[in-house]
Scaffold this active site. Structure first.
Site, PDB file in Angstrom:
ATOM      1  N   ILE A 135     -48.517   1.022 -36.190  1.00 47.60           N
ATOM      2  CA  ILE A 135     -48.026  -0.252 -36.735  1.00 47.60           C
ATOM      3  C   ILE A 135     -48.727  -1.448 -36.097  1.00 47.60           C
ATOM      4  O   ILE A 135     -48.812  -2.519 -36.704  1.00 47.60           O
ATOM      5  CB  ILE A 135     -46.482  -0.327 -36.587  1.00 47.60           C
ATOM      6  CG1 ILE A 135     -45.868  -1.288 -37.583  1.00 47.60           C
ATOM      7  CG2 ILE A 135     -46.068  -0.665 -35.163  1.00 47.60           C
ATOM      8  CD1 ILE A 135     -44.355  -1.167 -37.719  1.00 47.60           C
TER       9      ILE A 135
ATOM     10  N   HIS B 247     -47.290  11.782 -28.512  1.00 49.48           N
ATOM     11  CA  HIS B 247     -48.238  11.429 -29.578  1.00 49.48           C
ATOM     12  C   HIS B 247     -49.634  11.241 -29.016  1.00 49.48           C
ATOM     13  O   HIS B 247     -49.807  10.800 -27.884  1.00 49.48           O
ATOM     14  CB  HIS B 247     -47.789  10.158 -30.315  1.00 49.48           C
ATOM     15  CG  HIS B 247     -47.451   9.007 -29.424  1.00 49.48           C
ATOM     16  ND1 HIS B 247     -46.251   8.927 -28.759  1.00 49.48           N
ATOM     17  CD2 HIS B 247     -48.149   7.903 -29.070  1.00 49.48           C
ATOM     18  CE1 HIS B 247     -46.220   7.818 -28.043  1.00 49.48           C
ATOM     19  NE2 HIS B 247     -47.367   7.178 -28.207  1.00 49.48           N
TER      20      HIS B 247
HETATM   21  P1  DGP Z   1     -47.271   4.447 -26.673  1.00 46.82           P
HETATM   22  O1  DGP Z   1     -47.372   3.152 -25.937  1.00 46.82           O
HETATM   23  O2  DGP Z   1     -48.359   5.431 -26.286  1.00 46.82           O
HETATM   24  O3  DGP Z   1     -45.884   5.043 -26.582  1.00 46.82           O
HETATM   25  O4  DGP Z   1     -47.563   4.080 -28.183  1.00 46.82           O
HETATM   26  C1  DGP Z   1     -46.575   3.879 -29.141  1.00 46.82           C
HETATM   27  C2  DGP Z   1     -47.261   3.378 -30.382  1.00 46.82           C
HETATM   28  O5  DGP Z   1     -46.358   3.516 -31.466  1.00 46.82           O
HETATM   29  C3  DGP Z   1     -47.658   1.898 -30.317  1.00 46.82           C
HETATM   30  O6  DGP Z   1     -49.085   1.806 -30.405  1.00 46.82           O
HETATM   31  C4  DGP Z   1     -47.006   1.275 -31.540  1.00 46.82           C
HETATM   32  C5  DGP Z   1     -46.565   2.464 -32.363  1.00 46.82           C
HETATM   33  N1  DGP Z   1     -45.322   2.284 -33.074  1.00 46.82           N
HETATM   34  C6  DGP Z   1     -44.125   1.919 -32.524  1.00 46.82           C
HETATM   35  N2  DGP Z   1     -43.179   1.865 -33.477  1.00 46.82           N
HETATM   36  C7  DGP Z   1     -43.778   2.217 -34.646  1.00 46.82           C
HETATM   37  C8  DGP Z   1     -43.313   2.358 -35.984  1.00 46.82           C
HETATM   38  O7  DGP Z   1     -42.146   2.163 -36.324  1.00 46.82           O
HETATM   39  N3  DGP Z   1     -44.240   2.740 -36.914  1.00 46.82           N
HETATM   40  C9  DGP Z   1     -45.538   2.983 -36.587  1.00 46.82           C
HETATM   41  N4  DGP Z   1     -46.363   3.342 -37.579  1.00 46.82           N
HETATM   42  N5  DGP Z   1     -46.020   2.872 -35.330  1.00 46.82           N
HETATM   43  C10 DGP Z   1     -45.144   2.491 -34.378  1.00 46.82           C
END
Ligand code: DGP
Length: 116
Positions: A33, A102
């Site tokens: 996102i 992830h």
């Molecule tokens: P980390 O910091 O490694 O836990 O990365 C989490 C990632 O997840 C961050 O880059 C933003 C993404 N993210 C958080 N919430 C959402 C969401 O609701 N949808 C999507 N597509 N990505 C998300």
């Protein structure tokens, strides 16, 4: 955080919308996102695993599958040859914000070396 509170489990269940780019029986990939590069895809196991700290020997096949999926997605995104970065953040000091394991797949631009 448990499974019912997990944003990524909600994405897997279709309760939160996402732009999915890949899915099979074991893993799902969707666009981040807040992209940090022209291509920024998150690849997650379909089963909730909070972080690398919770990976067990029984998950070794699944962990390998995250990488073969990453390779396929990089090819489909057209960045296999130009190159990409794979990142797994773990815990607070590792910068992990979402506690569903992830793999970040980042590419489409030249990135600085993380070790300086
Ligand atoms: P980390 O910091 O490694 O836990 O990365 C989490 C990632 O997840 C961050 O880059 C933003 C993404 N993210 C958080 N919430 C959402 C969401 O609701 N949808 C999507 N597509 N990505 C998300």
């Amino acid at each position: 955080m448990n499974k019912t509170d997990c944003i990524f489990c909600k994405i897997l269940a279709g309760e939160i919308p996402s732009t999915q780019v890949y899915r099979d029986e074991q893993v799902t990939a969707f666009r981040d996102i807040h992209p940090a590069a022209p291509t920024h895809v998150l690849i997650i196991p379909n089963r909730h695993i909070s972080s690398v700290n919770d990976v067990t020997e029984a998950d070794e096949g699944l962990m390998g599958h995250l990488f073969t999926a990453a390779k396929q997605i990089a090819k489909a995104e057209g960045i296999a040859e130009s190159g990409y970065r794979l990142i797994i953040n773990t815990g607070p000091d590792g910068g992990q914000e979402v506690f569903h394991l992830h793999l970040h797949l980042l590419g489409g631009q030249r990135m600085r070396h993380p070790m300086g």
